[in-house]
Motif scaffolding. Structure first.
Motif, PDB file in Angstrom:
ATOM      1  N   THR A   1       0.838  -1.200   0.000  1.00  0.00           N
ATOM      2  CA  THR A   1       0.000   0.000   0.000  1.00  0.00           C
ATOM      3  C   THR A   1       0.874   1.253   0.000  1.00  0.00           C
ATOM      4  O   THR A   1       2.044   1.204   0.423  1.00  0.00           O
ATOM      5  CB  THR A   1      -0.980   0.082   1.194  1.00  0.00           C
TER       6      THR A   1
ATOM      7  N   PHE B   1      -5.802  -4.637   1.073  1.00  0.00           N
ATOM      8  CA  PHE B   1      -5.589  -3.647   2.136  1.00  0.00           C
ATOM      9  C   PHE B   1      -6.276  -2.318   1.867  1.00  0.00           C
ATOM     10  O   PHE B   1      -6.737  -1.653   2.798  1.00  0.00           O
ATOM     11  CB  PHE B   1      -4.086  -3.415   2.338  1.00  0.00           C
TER      12      PHE B   1
ATOM     13  N   VAL C   1      -3.218  -0.325   8.474  1.00  0.00           N
ATOM     14  CA  VAL C   1      -1.939  -0.914   8.079  1.00  0.00           C
ATOM     15  C   VAL C   1      -0.922  -0.844   9.218  1.00  0.00           C
ATOM     16  O   VAL C   1      -0.135  -1.776   9.423  1.00  0.00           O
ATOM     17  CB  VAL C   1      -1.402  -0.237   6.799  1.00  0.00           C
TER      18      VAL C   1
ATOM     19  N   HIS D   1      -1.926  -3.704  11.351  1.00  0.00           N
ATOM     20  CA  HIS D   1      -1.565  -4.939  10.645  1.00  0.00           C
ATOM     21  C   HIS D   1      -0.089  -5.258  10.867  1.00  0.00           C
ATOM     22  O   HIS D   1       0.274  -6.398  11.193  1.00  0.00           O
ATOM     23  CB  HIS D   1      -1.798  -4.775   9.139  1.00  0.00           C
TER      24      HIS D   1
ATOM     25  N   GLY E   1       4.236  -5.017   6.037  1.00  0.00           N
ATOM     26  CA  GLY E   1       2.979  -5.670   5.720  1.00  0.00           C
ATOM     27  C   GLY E   1       2.621  -6.760   6.704  1.00  0.00           C
ATOM     28  O   GLY E   1       3.258  -6.933   7.749  1.00  0.00           O
TER      29      GLY E   1
END
Length: 463
Positions: free
Chosen positions: A197, A218, A312, A315, A358
């Protein structure tokens, strides 16, 4: 009250501000604060002459949702701002984005080079579907050996392709290095940034020319719909290579809103400048092949984008905690997560991904396929499904699903061993994710006749 489209993306706002405000359409007849869903196939013309002018691209207005739609345009503007590109195109899926992005460059007889580690669906698309169109792909052995790249260049080579964070092995590529090679060869560098992303990396700032995403992952986050996007960096000089890319330097009418036809008309580069590639891809490729994204799905994507950075960040924190925990388990042979110091890709992770690497990665169990089956069947919080980038944590066995069509030798070459399990770590509480995995590992030990390992609980990381 008039409808206005907010313009951001000039480096004067932070990422979180842009993900909320860039591209949004506000106002309108009823003063809506959220960009409306324009569920319409076409758009009205005021008169005969108005229709003619619009089809000739004289007023920049809308013709048909297959080419453009206000809801989609608002989301495209947001993604353009977040990636620091010049224009974007929404399509119906990530596979559609990859397809139209490359078909905007390639034709029958062309050849392109790719990094070796890619999403398996992309490889199948290239090797089978593109081959039927007369387009040949060649995978380098070592993406960081420039001599390997150079010796594969042909007179018909027209593009370089790669992924920011390859799925599921996470063997990162040095984007700066490969972008420099592509620039040296006068070739556009197309990169799939789905797993990273723009919050973690903006490939255009590292020299990539075209960025694609499966926006179902995402960027949306909720797993409720499919979408894909192509972002044009506007940083490749198509006019410099007319013999390689004649579509941009030959006068051509590109369909709805495309402009004048015939030898006396302008070329795409003359008419559209830095957005020539995206305009061609929108009208000639996507507009004619028709992988249109529904405005409803564009709206759903917009809702996800507004919280992208928050999700994110979580994540990545959760993924590092889970990867660190897995690395301590005796049943685990390896963990393919670049955020770990033990990863062969850790140096590139430090260089390119200071915000995190990620949350999709694999780990390999010593017990092979049977151990993988036991562990996957024993989780309760993780969802067993083929997807990634969801707010929910997901688990899958690549060897019997995404890579099942390959031979044993092919899987072994790719590192897809029988005990490999892929995780997509969500945004749940870190403690709950680790407890779910602890239960699954306890079941694995019980099935092997091994008692629960007596060891202090690992310290929790992040979250």
């Amino acid at each position: 009250m008039t409808t206005t489209q907010q313009a951001y993306g000039e480096d004067n706002f932070g990422f979180a501000t842009e993900q909320v405000h860039a591209g949004e359409i506000v106002g309108g007849e009823f003063g809506a604060r959220i960009t409306p869903i324009y569920l319409t196939a076409g758009f009205l013309f005021d008169s005969f002459d108005h229709a003619e002018a619009r089809f000739r691209g004289h007023d920049g207005g809308l013709v048909y949702t297959r080419y453009a739609n206000p809801t989609n345009a608002a989301v495209e503007a947001k993604l353009t701002a977040l990636e620091r590109g010049v224009d974007s195109l929404l399509v119906a899926s990530g596979q559609a984005a990859i397809t139209v992005a490359l078909l905007g460059i390639l034709k029958s007889g062309d050849h392109f080079l790719s990094t070796p580690s890619l999403y398996e669906g992309s490889k199948t698309l290239f090797r089978e579907n593109f081959a039927r169109l007369g387009i040949e792909v060649e995978f380098v052995d070592d993406p960081h050996d420039l001599d390997d790249w150079r010796r594969r260049i042909r007179p018909t080579t027209r593009a370089i392709y790669g992924e920011t964070i390859p799925n599921p092995k996470n063997d990162l590529i040095d984007i700066d290095l490969i972008a420099g090679f592509a620039r040296e060869q006068g070739l556009p560098f197309v990169i799939d940034s789905t797993a990273s992303t723009p919050y973690l990396i903006r490939p255009i700032e590292h020299g990539a020319n075209i960025v694609v995403h499966s926006a179902s992952k995402f960027l949306s986050g909720h797993g409720a719909s499919l979408a894909g996007v192509v972002v044009d960096g506007g940083n490749f000089d198509w006019a410099r290579y007319p013999e390689k890319f004649p579509q941009f330097s030959t006068p051509i009418g590109v369909g709805a809103g495309g402009g004048e036809n015939g030898p006396g008309g302008p070329t795409l580069v003359q008419k559209f400048g830095r957005t020539a590639y995206l305009e061609y891809t929108r009208t000639v490729i996507a507009g004619r092949l028709g992988p249109t994204l529904s405005p409803l799905n564009a709206f759903l994507l917009q809702q996800g984008l507004e919280t992208l950075s928050l999700r994110v960040e979580r994540h990545c924190l959760n993924a590092l905690a889970v990867a660190s925990w897995l690395e301590d388990q005796p049943e685990v042979l390896s963990v393919d997560y670049p955020g770990l110091a033990s990863s062969p890709s850790h140096a590139i992770a430090v260089k390119h991904y200071p915000r995190g690497t990620g949350s999709v990665f694999g780990f390999t169990l010593a017990g092979g396929r049977d151990a993988a089956r036991t562990l996957i069947d024993s989780v309760e919080l993780f969802s067993r499904m083929s997807h990634m980038g969801d707010v929910r944590s997901l688990i899958l066995h690549p060897g019997t699903t995404s890579h099942a069509h390959l031979t044993d030798d092919q899987r072994s070459t790719l590192g897809i061993h029988p005990g490999l399990i892929r995780l997509s770590i969500g945004i749940e509480d870190e403690t709950d994710l680790l407890e779910d995995l602890e239960r699954a590992f306890a079941a694995l030990r019980a099935s092997a006749g091994i008692g629960r390992r007596e060891a202090p609980a690992p310290a929790l990381v992040g979250g």
